[in-house]
Scaffold this motif. Structure first.
Motif, PDB file in Angstrom:
ATOM      1  N   LYS A 600       0.821  -1.203   0.000  1.00 55.70           N
ATOM      2  CA  LYS A 600       0.000   0.000   0.000  1.00 55.70           C
ATOM      3  C   LYS A 600       0.858   1.257   0.000  1.00 55.70           C
ATOM      4  O   LYS A 600       0.551   2.231  -0.696  1.00 55.70           O
ATOM      5  N   ASN A 601       1.962   1.251   0.752  1.00 55.09           N
ATOM      6  CA  ASN A 601       2.794   2.441   0.899  1.00 55.09           C
ATOM      7  C   ASN A 601       4.205   2.270   0.323  1.00 55.09           C
ATOM      8  O   ASN A 601       5.062   3.108   0.549  1.00 55.09           O
ATOM      9  N   VAL A 602       4.426   1.180  -0.400  1.00 55.48           N
ATOM     10  CA  VAL A 602       5.757   0.907  -0.930  1.00 55.48           C
ATOM     11  C   VAL A 602       5.658   0.529  -2.404  1.00 55.48           C
ATOM     12  O   VAL A 602       4.854  -0.329  -2.776  1.00 55.48           O
ATOM     13  N   SER A 603       6.465   1.178  -3.227  1.00 61.79           N
ATOM     14  CA  SER A 603       6.529   0.814  -4.643  1.00 61.79           C
ATOM     15  C   SER A 603       7.982   0.664  -5.061  1.00 61.79           C
ATOM     16  O   SER A 603       8.882   1.303  -4.512  1.00 61.79           O
ATOM     17  N   LEU A 604       8.202  -0.194  -6.029  1.00 63.48           N
ATOM     18  CA  LEU A 604       9.519  -0.423  -6.593  1.00 63.48           C
ATOM     19  C   LEU A 604       9.578   0.199  -7.985  1.00 63.48           C
ATOM     20  O   LEU A 604       8.579   0.214  -8.702  1.00 63.48           O
ATOM     21  N   TRP A 605      10.740   0.704  -8.364  1.00 68.55           N
ATOM     22  CA  TRP A 605      10.860   1.326  -9.672  1.00 68.55           C
ATOM     23  C   TRP A 605      12.201   0.997 -10.317  1.00 68.55           C
ATOM     24  O   TRP A 605      13.172   0.675  -9.635  1.00 68.55           O
ATOM     25  N   GLY A 632      15.134   1.431  -7.690  1.00 70.13           N
ATOM     26  CA  GLY A 632      15.001   1.873  -6.314  1.00 70.13           C
ATOM     27  C   GLY A 632      13.636   1.589  -5.729  1.00 70.13           C
ATOM     28  O   GLY A 632      12.832   0.824  -6.284  1.00 70.13           O
ATOM     29  N   VAL A 633      13.388   2.248  -4.611  1.00 68.56           N
ATOM     30  CA  VAL A 633      12.142   2.054  -3.868  1.00 68.56           C
ATOM     31  C   VAL A 633      11.570   3.414  -3.495  1.00 68.56           C
ATOM     32  O   VAL A 633      12.311   4.375  -3.264  1.00 68.56           O
ATOM     33  N   ASN A 634      10.250   3.486  -3.485  1.00 69.06           N
ATOM     34  CA  ASN A 634       9.544   4.693  -3.078  1.00 69.06           C
ATOM     35  C   ASN A 634       8.613   4.336  -1.918  1.00 69.06           C
ATOM     36  O   ASN A 634       7.810   3.404  -2.022  1.00 69.06           O
ATOM     37  N   ILE A 635       8.722   5.084  -0.820  1.00 66.00           N
ATOM     38  CA  ILE A 635       7.908   4.843   0.367  1.00 66.00           C
ATOM     39  C   ILE A 635       7.114   6.108   0.652  1.00 66.00           C
ATOM     40  O   ILE A 635       7.685   7.205   0.717  1.00 66.00           O
ATOM     41  N   HIS A 636       5.817   5.960   0.828  1.00 65.78           N
ATOM     42  CA  HIS A 636       4.976   7.124   1.116  1.00 65.78           C
ATOM     43  C   HIS A 636       3.967   6.785   2.193  1.00 65.78           C
ATOM     44  O   HIS A 636       3.434   5.669   2.256  1.00 65.78           O
ATOM     45  N   PHE A 637       3.741   7.736   3.079  1.00 65.05           N
ATOM     46  CA  PHE A 637       2.800   7.516   4.173  1.00 65.05           C
ATOM     47  C   PHE A 637       2.265   8.866   4.672  1.00 65.05           C
ATOM     48  O   PHE A 637       2.754   9.912   4.262  1.00 65.05           O
TER      49      PHE A 637
END
Length: 637
Positions: A600-605, A632-637
Motif C-alpha cells: 500500500k505504501n511501498v513501490s519499486l521502480w 530503487g524504492v519509493n515509500i509514502h505515508f
C-alpha cells in the motif's frame, strides 16, 4: 529506419493492440497557467504557446532534475548533457538550454522560480544543476519572447518552475477570483525515494507536506552522487527546499520559501585534450517571500526574492605534474522586488499592471591555492560589479466576442548602464469551434549585456547595447473527445547580437530562424496513452546544441499496481561545432521506466536510458554513456 527502431515500433504496436481503442468520451480538462499573464488563466485565451508539465509527469521516471522531462515534453527544447548525472559549470559544462535556436548559455532564455528570474549574475546564464524535481509542483514553458512580463533574458522564452506548496493561495491553480482560505483541516504526507544504478550512481530524496488549518508547509531534501562513465568525472550534490505558507484571511495569504543546493563536480576535458584536477565547488540558493490577494474581481502579489551563488573553480591542467596555483572564485546575487495586480474591469476583460526592480551584483577574482590571498591579475573584475533594473509593464486582454480575444502588452525597462528599452507585444485568439483555437502573436524580446561581456576578460566592451529580436507566431490547437493536438509555425528575426570580433565583444550578430512544431496526445484505451511531438528548426546562422529536427514518441501504461513508460527521442543534425569545421550528430535515444506498487505504501521502480546503446556526443569531445540503469524504492505515508 534501423532494424532496432523497426522492432521497437512493432513492440509498441503489439502492446497497444492488447487494449481496445475506445475513445474517452469526455473532453480534456482545460489547462490553466500563470506564466503567460501572471494570474491564473485558461490557456485557450492566451495568444502565446505554453506547455504545462505537471508533477505526475515530472516524477513518473524518477528523474532528479526537471530538464530531461522538459526536453521530451516540449517541442523545440533541447538541453545539453555530458554524463549520467550532473551538468557542471565553466569550461566543458553541459546543461545548456536551447529553445528554437535561442540559447540560455548566452542568457537569451530565462528560467524562473515562481515567476522570479534565476540566472548567474556575472555570466547571465541559468545554472542547470539548481533545477531539482523535489521543489517543482509543475513546470510551464512559454515558447517565444516573454520580455513584456519578465524583462531582459526572456527574449527566447521562459521555463517557469512553480514550486510545491500545500496551501491554496501560493501559485494556486484556481478559477479566476477564487479564494485561498481552507478552514481548519489537518493533513500530512511524507515521501521517501531511494535509488542506485550504473557507474556508482546513487539518488535519494525525502519530503513532507503538512496542512493544519491556515498553515501549510513543504520541506524536502535530496542527495545524489555518481562516478559517471569516464575517469575524473565524479559528481556529488545535496540540498533542500522549504515553503511555509499561511492564510491570513479568506482573501489574503503569505508565504516564504527557500531552496539551496551545493554540488562538487569534476570534468576530465575532451577525449583529445584530457584535463586533471579540473574541479568545481558550487553553491546556489534562492529565497523569496510574498503576500498575495485573491478577490472575485482582482488578484495580485507583492514579493521579494534573492538568487545567489558562490563558485570556486580549479581550471585544471593538461600535465598532472604541474598543477595550477590558483582558484577562480565568484560571488553573485540577483535581488528583486516584484509587484503586480490583475483586475477584471468589465465582462471579458483582464488588465494586469506590474512593477519590477532588480539589483544584480557580481564579483569575480582569483585566489592563491597556497595562501588564499586575492591575486592581482589582469582578469580581475574591473570594479563595475553591480547594475540595477527597474521596469513597469501592462497587459490588457479582452474577449470581444465569444470566439475572439485580443491581447496587447508593453514594458518600459530601464537599465542603469544601457538605458531604457521599450518592449511591446500583441496577439489575437480566434476560437472557430469550442474545442479549438487559432492564435497569432507578435512579440519583442531583448537581453542586456552581462557583466562578463562588458567588464571581464580581454574581449570586454563597456559600449555594448542590448540584443533585440522579434518573434512572429501562428498556432492551432484542437481537443477532440480523445485526441489533443497542436501545430505552430514561427519566424524569429534579431539583430544587435553580441559576438567576439577581433578579440572584442561587439553588437554585430544576427538571428534569423523559422520553424514548425507539432504535438499530440491520445488516450489509446483505458490503460494506454500515447504522445508525440516534433520540431523542425531552420537557422540562417547555425548555433551549437540546436538540432534541426527532434522527434519524441512516448507510450504510458497504467493498470492497477503498474505504471510503465516507453519513450523514443530522435535527434537529427545536432550541431556540435559550427563555422569552418562544422560537425553534426544524429542519434536515437530509447528510455523506459516501470513502477510497481508492492504494498500500500511501498513501490519499486526501475529506469533505463539509451537502451539502444547508441554511440553519440552532445558536447564535442565528450562521448555520452551507452545504456544506463537505475532502480530503487519509493515509500509514502
Amino acid at each position: 529506419m534501423t532494424n532496432r527502431l523497426k522492432l521497437l515500433f512493432v513492440v509498441v504496436a503489439g502492446m497497444t493492440a492488447i487494449e481496445s481503442t475506445a475513445q474517452n468520451d469526455s473532453l480534456a480538462i482545460q489547462e490553466v497557467v500563470v506564466t503567460g499573464t501572471r494570474n491564473a488563466t485558461d490557456v485557450r485565451h492566451l495568444p502565446m504557446t505554453v506547455t504545462v508539465i505537471d508533477r505526475n509527469q515530472l516524477t513518473a521516471e524518477h528523474q532528479t532534475s526537471i530538464l530531461p522531462t522538459a526536453m521530451r515534453e516540449v517541442p523545440g527544447l533541447f538541453v545539453t548533457s555530458r554524463s549520467m548525472m550532473g551538468y557542471g559549470v565553466s569550461t566543458g559544462a553541459a546543461g545548456g538550454i536551447n529553445l528554437r535556436g535561442i540559447t540560455g548559455g548566452a542568457g537569451q532564455l530565462m528560467v524562473l522560480i515562481d515567476g522570479h528570474p534565476q540566472y548567474q549574475g556575472i555570466y547571465g546564464h541559468p545554472i542547470s544543476d539548481s533545477y531539482q524535481t523535489l521543489m517543482a509542483e509543475r513546470v510551464e514553458v512559454l515558447r517565444g519572447p516573454a520580455s513584456v512580463l519578465y524583462g531582459s533574458n526572456a527574449m527566447g522564452g521562459v521555463i517557469n518552475i512553480v514550486t510545491r506548496n500545500f496551501g491554496e493561495g501560493h501559485a494556486a491553480i484556481l478559477d479566476e477570483g477564487a479564494c485561498g482560505f481552507r478552514g481548519s483541516e489537518t493533513f500530512s504526507k511524507t515521501n521517501v525515494t531511494l535509488g542506485a544504478g550504473s557507474y556508482g550512481t546513487v539518488q535519494a530524496e525525502a519530503s513532507n507536506q503538512t496542512r493544519s488549518g491556515r498553515f501549510a508547509s513543504t520541506v524536502a531534501a535530496h542527495y545524489g552522487r555518481t562516478d559517471n562513465h569516464r575517469p575524473r568525472m565524479g559528481f556529488e550534490q545535496y540540498g533542500g527546499y522549504m515553503n511555509l505558507s499561511y492564510d491570513l484571511s479568506t482573501n489574503w495569504n503569505a508565504y516564504v520559501s527557500a531552496d539551496i543546493t551545493h554540488f562538487n563536480a569534476s570534468y576530465p576535458g575532451a577525449e583529445t585534450s584530457p584535463l586533471y584536477d579540473a574541479d568545481q565547488w558550487i553553491t546556489r540558493g534562492v529565497v523569496s517571500a510574498a503576500i498575495e490577494n485573491h478577490y472575485e474581481q482582482t488578484n495580485g502579489a507583492l514579493s521579494v526574492y534573492s538568487n545567489f551563488g558562490r563558485h570556486k573553480i580549479d581550471d585544471g591542467t593538461a600535465d598532472p605534474t604541474k598543477p595550477t596555483a590558483r582558484y577562480f572564485r565568484s560571488k553573485d546575487a540577483l535581488t528583486g522586488v516584484s509587484w503586480y495586480q490583475s483586475a477584471r474591469l468589465f465582462e471579458g476583460n483582464r488588465l494586469t499592471v506590474g512593477v519590477d526592480y532588480m539589483h544584480i551584483y557580481g564579483n569575480a577574482y582569483y585566489t592563491s591555492k597556497e595562501t588564499g590571498a586575492v591575486l592581482d591579475t589582469p582578469n580581475k573584475q574591473s570594479g563595475k560589479s553591480y547594475r540595477n533594473e527597474i521596469a513597469g509593464y501592462v497587459d490588457f486582454r479582452q474577449d470581444l466576442l465569444e470566439w475572439l480575444t485580443v491581447d496587447v502588452g508593453a514594458r518600459v525597462d530601464h537599465h542603469s548602464i544601457t538605458g531604457t528599452e521599450f518592449v511591446p507585444q500583441g496577439g489575437v485568439v480566434v476560437r472557430p469551434v469550442k474545442t479549438g483555437e487559432v492564435k497569432a502573436m507578435a512579440s519583442k524580446g531583448f537581453r542586456n549585456p552581462t557583466m562578463r561581456e562588458m567588464y571581464l576578460y580581454p574581449p570586454s566592451n563597456t559600449e555594448l547595447e542590448p540584443e533585440r529580436l522579434w518573434n512572429y507566431e501562428l498556432s492551432w490547437r484542437h481537443r477532440t473527445s480523445g485526441l489533443t493536438y497542436g501545430a505552430n509555425v514561427f519566424y524569429i528575426k534579431g539583430d544587435n547580437m553580441i559576438q567576439t570580433v577581433n578579440r572584442k565583444n561587439v553588437n554585430t550578430g544576427e538571428i534569423e530562424n523559422w520553424g514548425i512544431e507539432l504535438e499530440g496526445k491520445y488516450p489509446i484505451s483505458r490503460h494506454f496513452s500515447a504522445s508525440y511531438n516534433y520540431s523542425y528548426l531552420h537557422m540562417k546562422n547555425k548555433v551549437i546544441a540546436a538540432p534541426e529536427q527532434m522527434h519524441y514518441f512516448g507510450v504510458d501504461y497504467r493498470n492497477g499496481k503498474w505504471l510503465a513508460t516507453l519513450g523514443l527521442q530522435s535527434i537529427k543534425n545536432l550541431y556540435t561545432s559550427v563555422g569552418e569545421h562544422e560537425t553534426t550528430e544524429d542519434f536515437n535515444l530509447l528510455s523506459a521506466s516501470v513502477t510497481y506498487a508492492l504494498l500500500k505504501n511501498v513501490s519499486l521502480w526501475a529506469r533505463g536510458e539509451n537502451l539502444l546503446a547508441e554511440k553519440y556526443e552532445i558536447n564535442l569531445g565528450y562521448p555520452m554513456p551507452r545504456a544506463t540503469f537505475m532502480a530503487g524504492v519509493n515509500i509514502h505515508f
